[in-house]
Design an enzyme around this catalytic site. Structure first.
Site, PDB file in Angstrom:
ATOM      1  N   GLY A   1      42.056  42.631  41.822  1.00 56.25           N
ATOM      2  CA  GLY A   1      41.000  43.587  42.103  1.00 56.25           C
ATOM      3  C   GLY A   1      41.380  45.016  41.765  1.00 56.25           C
ATOM      4  N   CYS A   2      42.573  45.200  41.242  1.00 52.14           N
ATOM      5  CA  CYS A   2      43.029  46.535  40.847  1.00 52.14           C
ATOM      6  C   CYS A   2      42.983  46.636  39.323  1.00 52.14           C
ATOM      7  CB  CYS A   2      44.454  46.785  41.331  1.00 52.14           C
ATOM      8  SG  CYS A   2      44.632  46.757  43.122  1.00 52.14           S
ATOM      9  N   ALA A   3      42.573  47.784  38.820  1.00 51.68           N
ATOM     10  CA  ALA A   3      42.515  47.985  37.378  1.00 51.68           C
ATOM     11  C   ALA A   3      43.913  48.006  36.775  1.00 51.68           C
ATOM     12  CB  ALA A   3      41.779  49.279  37.056  1.00 51.68           C
ATOM     13  N   SER A   4      44.877  48.528  37.523  1.00 54.01           N
ATOM     14  CA  SER A   4      46.258  48.558  37.060  1.00 54.01           C
ATOM     15  C   SER A   4      47.032  47.413  37.714  1.00 54.01           C
ATOM     16  CB  SER A   4      46.890  49.912  37.381  1.00 54.01           C
ATOM     17  OG  SER A   4      46.729  50.215  38.741  1.00 54.01           O
TER      18      SER A   4
END
Length: 141
Positions: A49-52
């Protein structure tokens, strides 16, 4: 409910004049964190769920709801490393029960993060909070 370290962070943010100074402070907090050993950067510690890329490795001392919570974390993005450091100030040293009682949205709102993070970063921050809460809930039972 916030930890004394988090209260100090709230005071620091209030002292900093503008968001650019606060942003730099968040990045500096991330730079000051020790790196997460590569052996702990595994699918089980990766936060979806994190872009990074984000990894959170919980450390729990004791048993049940009163066990003490701590974690290590890392990201490949400097601002996200800083957000991990902020979450560490908020949660480290609390009992598992206290972790579950923290209103993270309200506490983080005191820093003004909601107004200055992109929607992707906000979603990633929520995903990290949810991971922390799910670990605490599972271990407290």
């Amino acid at each position: 409910m916030a930890q004394e370290r988090f209260e100090e962070l709230v005071e620091t943010f209030a002292f900093l004049d503008d968001w650019e100074d606060r942003y730099r402070h968040v990045i500096d907090m991330g730079k000051a964190m020790p790196p997460l050993p590569d052996a702990l950067k595994v699918p089980a510690t990766k936060v979806d769920g994190c872009a990074s890329q984000v990894w959170l490795h919980p450390r729990i001392e004791g048993q049940g709801a009163q066990a003490q919570f701590d974690f290590e974390g890392e990201s490949d993005a400097m601002i996200v490393r800083g957000l991990i450091a902020i979450l560490h100030e908020l949660y480290a040293g609390l009992s598992l029960q206290e972790v579950l009682e923290v209103d993270a949205a309200a506490e983080l709102g005191r820093l003004g993060l909601n107004d200055h993070l992109s929607s992707q970063r906000s979603n990633g921050l929520r995903a990290m909070v949810e991971r922390i809460r799910s670990v605490a809930a599972a271990k407290a039972a």
